[in-house]
Design an enzyme around this catalytic site. Structure first.
Site, PDB file in Angstrom:
ATOM      1  N   GLU A 169       0.809  -1.212   0.000  1.00 44.59           N
ATOM      2  CA  GLU A 169       0.000   0.000   0.000  1.00 44.59           C
ATOM      3  C   GLU A 169       0.844   1.265   0.000  1.00 44.59           C
ATOM      4  O   GLU A 169       0.462   2.277  -0.601  1.00 44.59           O
ATOM      5  CB  GLU A 169      -0.971   0.012   1.189  1.00 44.59           C
ATOM      6  N   PHE A 219      -9.394  -2.866   1.268  1.00 47.72           N
ATOM      7  CA  PHE A 219     -10.254  -2.395   2.354  1.00 47.72           C
ATOM      8  C   PHE A 219      -9.601  -1.120   2.858  1.00 47.72           C
ATOM      9  O   PHE A 219      -8.376  -1.048   2.932  1.00 47.72           O
ATOM     10  CB  PHE A 219     -10.334  -3.426   3.496  1.00 47.72           C
ATOM     11  N   ASP A 247      -9.190  -0.084   5.624  1.00 45.05           N
ATOM     12  CA  ASP A 247      -8.352  -0.355   6.800  1.00 45.05           C
ATOM     13  C   ASP A 247      -6.865  -0.404   6.442  1.00 45.05           C
ATOM     14  O   ASP A 247      -6.019  -0.029   7.247  1.00 45.05           O
ATOM     15  CB  ASP A 247      -8.734  -1.697   7.417  1.00 45.05           C
ATOM     16  N   PHE A 248      -6.564  -0.887   5.223  1.00 47.38           N
ATOM     17  CA  PHE A 248      -5.158  -1.074   4.855  1.00 47.38           C
ATOM     18  C   PHE A 248      -4.481   0.241   4.481  1.00 47.38           C
ATOM     19  O   PHE A 248      -3.283   0.272   4.190  1.00 47.38           O
ATOM     20  CB  PHE A 248      -5.026  -2.110   3.736  1.00 47.38           C
ATOM     21  N   HIS A 285     -11.325  -5.013   9.116  1.00 41.50           N
ATOM     22  CA  HIS A 285     -12.056  -4.841   7.851  1.00 41.50           C
ATOM     23  C   HIS A 285     -13.306  -3.995   8.066  1.00 41.50           C
ATOM     24  O   HIS A 285     -14.291  -4.146   7.355  1.00 41.50           O
ATOM     25  CB  HIS A 285     -12.475  -6.193   7.277  1.00 41.50           C
TER      26      HIS A 285
END
Ligand SMILES: Cc1ncc(C[n+]2csc(CCOP(=O)(O)OP(=O)(O)O)c2C)c(N)n1
Ligand SMILES: [Mg+2]
Lengths: 323, 317
Positions: free
Chosen positions: A59, A82, A84-85, A126
């Site tokens: 990422e 997601f 979140d990442f 997630h």
């Protein structure tokens, strides 16, 4: 045309990619697979592997490379599988993208987008609503649409914007919410709130999934004679203070709601602005409805206990109106 | 070893059955094809001294480290009695008594943590080997690089197994990395490295045992790439139509469990009847354990409002 929230976002991306050669996408499993949520299904066939880039699980590189390409005249859209990442690319957004205009006066026209939010029985990794992090970072625009037409119009505006935008799609709305979406080019400017329900007794200021909770709560209390105005702020940065203040000055009461956790959430900022600039219009203290200050848990019983819902908003409206 | 291999396999069979009945909750990540890696590597450790940081396809290691079937199922399905109280599920739990520390979803995040666990014991003059895992995709996360370099500089007894099962979700090796072997990276970190066939449980065991010896001698970390094939989708929702059928056929001839059983039969250690019986009885145990877990209610809602901090453990709103 009737579209789901997910289809509306895909439509915006497709229209922009057809219109502007500088727009390209980069992310994990977005090409051959069409994305974890199938949002980019068919994109690889239409736009080819040089504009639909399947990246390694990196990422920081995905976001950092997007920044570099934006500096060099492109308009990248980076997908987090997601949202979140995005933590793994946090430094790139906050340290590099968010300071470039201020220091260099060079635009970084890029969008980081992906599915966020809870209520779907995922797990703490997630389900997060992390939009407030980027509000606090400075130099980054933050978008949280609630409806398909807004999702499309705001996505097109985000791609055309000359600043870095973090675009929060709520995964719980992806296929649940359908609506009429204008075809072709459709722009909803960043920084304009939308009054989604007119009312006279109390204003519920909200965004994202909380808009749908607020609308359900408004229906529930309507039978009791409480007339609720629902204001969807749509973008956190820029924040449309005027529309919010005008609504509160009209109704004299405010409930602020979001799915993200309470402490340090954007609701605190909204409440502070109201207290500062509409104090003399208030008939009751500004109340906030938000998630309990915890990670979003996995088991459905726990998740329901932690996340806000329309019943809590309805009860808060009642308490505010009977203050 | 045979028992753990079969447990690893039948856990999948049982979870798949549950998924097809629509009773599974959360993603079902098959480890079909990876059994030899998780079992062989965990067996190379001393489970009274060392520590396991497993990933999502390492159920075999949980059994090797002594996790009971019932507890594992409760944790997996996030029912009342789960060690995480329902806050999280699957193999994400930690059980300090068993020396198992589960993963988080963010790939690679636990590798520096595994290094730090061993570092703490090193500071106390004790050698604790940390065994941890990452996929061919997860190995491209920046934290993996930082952790390996750190561990090598400080000669930390860390073993990282890169489970190269050819795919990361839908992304093939060719789109994840451009080096020939992932263990080539060991050279760059100044640590020991090897690439081995991950379908041969005895080979995994001996290779990991050597890495454990190396670590115990204070010679630092080892990077081992185990080459396998992910024989199902990323999780059960994924039909993995992007995987060429020939590739699956080719690898199914190397099925780690069948291969090991055949070898034991050839060597006269067991008979087919004995292994069939063992499989059937283990599968029965799995299904019975799942049924018991499903009789447990979901955890009480209040659990969600507790323990955000240790200092206020048990407190709610
Ligand atoms: C930092 C991060 N990015 C993205 C994801 C989403 N994700 C979960 S598993 C996965 C693929 C993992 O592939 P690999 O590392 O090869 O392990 P495998 O599942 O094949 O065993 C992805 C992209 C994640 N969990 N963490
Ligand atoms: Mg893999």
């Amino acid at each position: 045309m009737q579209m789901t929230y997910l289809e509306a976002i895909a439509d915006a991306l497709r229209v922009e990619m057809r219109r502007d050669e500088r727009v390209f996408m980069i992310g994990e499993d977005i090409g051959t697979y069409g994305g974890a949520f199938k949002l980019t299904k068919g994109f690889l066939d239409e736009f080819g592997p040089s504009r639909i880039i399947d990246a390694p699980i990196s990422e920081a590189a995905i976001i950092g490379a997007s920044i570099g390409a934006a500096l060099n005249g492109m308009r990248p859209v980076a997908e987090m599988q997601f949202m979140d990442f995005v933590t793994n690319g946090f430094n790139q957004i906050v340290t590099v993208a968010g300071t470039t205009a201020y220091r260099w006066a060079i635009p970084v026209p890029m969008v980081v987008r992906g599915p966020s939010g809870g209520g779907v029985g995922a797990n703490p990794f997630h389900s997060r609503n992390s939009e407030a992090w980027f509000v606090h970072a400075t130099g980054i625009k933050v978008v949280c649409p609630a409806f398909p037409d807004d999702a499309k119009g705001l996505m097109m505006a985000s791609i055309r914007d000359n600043d870095p935008v973090v675009f929060y799609e709520h995964k719980g709305l992806y296929r649940k919410i359908k609506g009429d979406v204008p075809e072709g080019e459709y722009i909803v400017p960043l920084g304009k709130a939308r009054v989604v329900r007119q009312g006279s007794d109390v204003s519920v200021i909200c965004y994202g999934s909380a808009v749908h909770m607020a609308l359900a709560a408004a229906e529930a209390v309507a039978a009791e004679g409480i007339n609720v105005e629902v204001v969807d702020i749509r973008t956190l940065v820029p924040f449309d203070e005027e529309t919010v203040l005008a609504s509160v000055r009209k109704t004299g009461r405010a409930v602020v709601a979001h799915e993200a956790v309470l402490t340090g959430g954007f609701g605190g900022e909204i409440a502070a602005r109201i207290a500062d600039k509409a104090f003399s219009y208030l008939d009751a203290p500004v109340k906030r409805v938000a998630a309990f200050d915890a990670p979003t848990p996995f088991a459905p019983t726990l998740e329901q206990a932690v996340l806000p819902n329309s019943d809590i908003i309805a009860n808060t409206i009642r308490a505010t109106c009977s203050f | 070893m045979l028992r753990y291999m079969i447990m690893a396999r039948e856990f999948d069979t049982a979870m798949l059955r549950l998924y097809r009945q629509g009773k599974a909750f959360g993603g079902v990540y098959s480890q079909l094809g990876n059994e030899a890696v998780s079992v062989g590597s965990a067996l190379a450790l001393d489970r009274t001294k060392d520590v396991l940081f497993p990933m999502h396809r390492n159920i075999g290691g949980h059994f090797v480290f002594g996790q009971t079937l019932d507890q594992l199922m409760l944790n997996h399905l996030a029912r009342q009695g789960s060690q995480m109280r329902g806050t999280d599920g699957t193999g994400h739990y930690a059980d300090p008594a068993l020396r198992i520390y589960g993963n988080v979803s963010h790939l690679g995040a636990m590798i520096p943590v595994a290094a730090g666990f061993s570092l703490a014991d090193k500071l106390r003059g004790v050698t604790t080997v940390s065994m941890t895992y990452i996929g061919d995709g997860g190995a491209q996360v920046g934290e993996v690089h930082e952790a390996l370099n750190f561990a090598s500089v400080h000669k930390i007894p860390l073993i990282l197994i890169i489970e190269n099962n050819q795919y990361a979700y839908s992304t093939p090796n060719s789109m994840e990395f451009a080096c020939e072997r992932l263990s080539d990276r060991a050279v760059g970190y100044g640590m020991a490295g090897a690439t081995i066939d991950g379908t041969d449980v005895e080979l995994v065991y001996t290779t990991c045992s050597e890495a454990v010896d190396h670590a115990r001698k204070g010679l630092g970390p080892t990077l081992i790439e185990t080459v396998t094939m992910r024989m199902r989708g990323h999780a059960e929702h994924d039909d993995f139509s992007y995987v060429p059928k020939e590739l699956l056929e080719e690898w199914s001839a190397k099925d780690p469990v069948e291969r090991y059983i055949d070898r034991l039969i050839d060597d006269g250690v067991v008979t087919r009847e004995e292994t069939d019986e063992l499989r059937a009885s283990i599968l029965n145990d799995m299904i019975a354990s799942i049924d018991r877990a499903l009789e447990h209610p979901w955890p009480a809602a209040e659990e969600g409002l507790k323990n955000v901090f240790m200092s206020t453990a048990g407190e709610g709103h």
